[in-house]
Every structure is written in structure tokens, then in C-alpha cells.
Write a protein that holds these residues in place. Sequence first.
Motif, PDB file in Angstrom:
ATOM      1  N   TRP A  61     -31.887 -41.572 -17.429  1.00  0.00           N
ATOM      2  CA  TRP A  61     -31.927 -43.033 -17.366  1.00  0.00           C
ATOM      3  C   TRP A  61     -32.751 -43.675 -18.467  1.00  0.00           C
ATOM      4  O   TRP A  61     -33.144 -44.825 -18.359  1.00  0.00           O
TER       5      TRP A  61
ATOM      6  N   SER B 144     -27.998 -50.008 -10.774  1.00  0.00           N
ATOM      7  CA  SER B 144     -27.226 -48.826 -10.388  1.00  0.00           C
ATOM      8  C   SER B 144     -26.541 -49.065  -9.043  1.00  0.00           C
ATOM      9  O   SER B 144     -27.204 -49.278  -8.030  1.00  0.00           O
TER      10      SER B 144
ATOM     11  N   GLU C  71     -24.659 -49.327 -14.096  1.00  0.00           N
ATOM     12  CA  GLU C  71     -24.040 -48.018 -13.930  1.00  0.00           C
ATOM     13  C   GLU C  71     -23.390 -47.921 -12.561  1.00  0.00           C
ATOM     14  O   GLU C  71     -23.881 -48.474 -11.576  1.00  0.00           O
TER      15      GLU C  71
ATOM     16  N   ARG D 104     -20.529 -40.768 -13.295  1.00  0.00           N
ATOM     17  CA  ARG D 104     -21.129 -42.053 -13.659  1.00  0.00           C
ATOM     18  C   ARG D 104     -20.346 -42.728 -14.784  1.00  0.00           C
ATOM     19  O   ARG D 104     -19.990 -42.106 -15.772  1.00  0.00           O
TER      20      ARG D 104
END
Length: 349
Positions: free
Chosen positions: A297, A17, A72, A61
Amino acid sequence: MAMNAATLRVERLIRFSLTTADAESASRFYEAAFGCRRTAVDRLAGEAFERLMGVSGGADRITLRLGRETLELLQFDVSGSPYPRQASSTDLFFQHFAIVTLDMEGAFERLSSVAGWKPISVGGPQHLPASSGGVTAFKFRDPEGHPLELLAFPKGGDARWSKPPSGEPCLGIDHSAISVSDTGASVAFYEGLGLVASAHSFNHGVVQEMLDDVDGAEVDVTALAPSYVTPHLELLCYRNKRGRDEYVIPAPRNNDIACTRLVFELAPVHARNDGERLVRDPDGHAFLLVSQASPRWAASGDAERSRGLGPTSPIRQARSVKSARPDIVLRPIVGSAKRRDAGVFMERP
């Protein structure tokens, strides 16, 4: 309330991320430079998300896939600080992830055709000696400053990367590497969460200096693997610290560009069905611990769950996994705690 580490054993690393100031622009770069595929565009918001991330407002996102791995890009409503301009691999906020290719020349040529990135390595890709893994590597920064690495294993070096997906210039993500101040303390911390120290090397010499752009680079590299065969974590402990005492910044906040989060999936035993926790290691590196049913997630549908690498697979059984240590107590972090303060997950004396 403190929680015993035995209830938070990590099973796999399910995604990487990155914080970005412009998710759309960042996505175009990763698609063009490495062949990433865009799989989802959504928004994270609400009180629970704000508490988890220690921010006001939500985040847009974009989710990308590279081979079997997930990346991401989070663009927060309230922007944080840009990536520090004078950053070095020896700084404790340093974190990169390594993108694997079977054709370093072709991957480097493709990267060179995309604008905006800047090299870290001096003189192009570097071939490391056998004592350092015998790999060929090239470190660089994306247009916002995130450190990245192109990585090619020697022939027969790693069977996971022997069969490239059709048409992919890059195969996937092998690991994320973080700079740490004390290898022993970091190994104890991550082993307490269920990761296992699987390899160690001492990298030094002219080639390492050119790879890292660090004069006299001497770095202890320790690999830590989760119980499932997924990307792993590497600890980089530089013996020459480039005057760290003169250049120290607080651990990056989640909306700072320098904040890269690893998302680990927890073993289901004793975990809440929808549990999500943001934690920091002894040097302030942030990561997320999530359950299999996490609404934001979850790894549902991810390739690593469908490629025969479950807890009874031969590969899984061949890897020795230590139990989570019951002598470690984890304390939840609040907001943007600085490293080693009361918000960081620490060992109990």
C-alpha cells in the motif's frame, strides 16, 4: 504486544479500499459513472496478508485513480456477507466517501446514465444551508450497496477544487465520513493517532432529512484532518439513532461488502520500513496504518507526494498539528473482532 500511539502518528490518507464481490464489474461502474482511471490490476496473497485481514486466501485487486486520489477494489477469494439491505446513515457500520464535482447537474446526469445504483437522498441533489457548509450534495449507493456522495462546494468554498483536471467529470475524493456513537470518544481516538479536529457543524432540518433519507435527521459533523493536505475524515454522530438498539450488526469483517478501509500513511519516525497494521476504532470501523515502504500500500508516485504539500509547505505550516497522545496504548486486532471487544484499539484508563 501493545504499542504506544506516539510511534504511530498518521501523516496522510493515501487511499480508499472497498471490498467487492466482483472487482471487474465494480471497476466498470466507477469508470463509467465518475471517470475513474484504471491504473493497476494485481493480487494480494500469502500468510502475512491473511493474518493482516483475518481471512483465508488472498484477494484480487483493481486500483483506480480519480483526480489525485486512489481507490482500490478488493475481491477476496472467500466472500463475506453482502451489504445489509435495511442499512441507514445512522447505523454504526455506515461509511461513505465524497466525490467532488464543479458541475453537480452534469455529474448527476452522467451518474443517471449508468445502471445499477440506488439513491439514498430523496428528490435529487440537495443544497444545504450555510450553517451546514452551503454545499450541494447527493447520496446514493453503488450496485453493491456501498454508500457514496456527490459533493459540490459553493463558489470560493474550497480552493483545492477550483481547477478541474481536463476532461474529468469528477475532480477527486474530498473525505470519508463514518457514523459514530460518541463524538468525544472518536475525536480522542483519532487525535491520538495525529489527526486534528478542524471543523464542526450541527446539521438538521428538512434538507438534511432529504439528503440522508432519515426522518428528523440531527447530526453532529466533525472534520478530522491529517497533517498533510490530503482527503480527511468526517465523524457523523446522529442524535436520532433510528432504533439502533434494535438494528445492530457486528463490525464488518474485511471480506464483508460493508467493510470500507481507509489507508493512512504513518510518519517515518520509529516505524518499521515495511510496517502494515489493520486497526479498528471504538465503533469498529477498519483502517490500515502503513509505512512509506509498505510493499502492498505504499503511496510511491502518488500525486499528493509531488504537489508541494510536504511538511515545510506554507499550507502544512498553517495547520496546527497536535502531538500523538502518549496515554493511549494500541492493541493489534486479530481477525474480525466486534466493536469494543479486546481486539479494538482502546484508550488506556
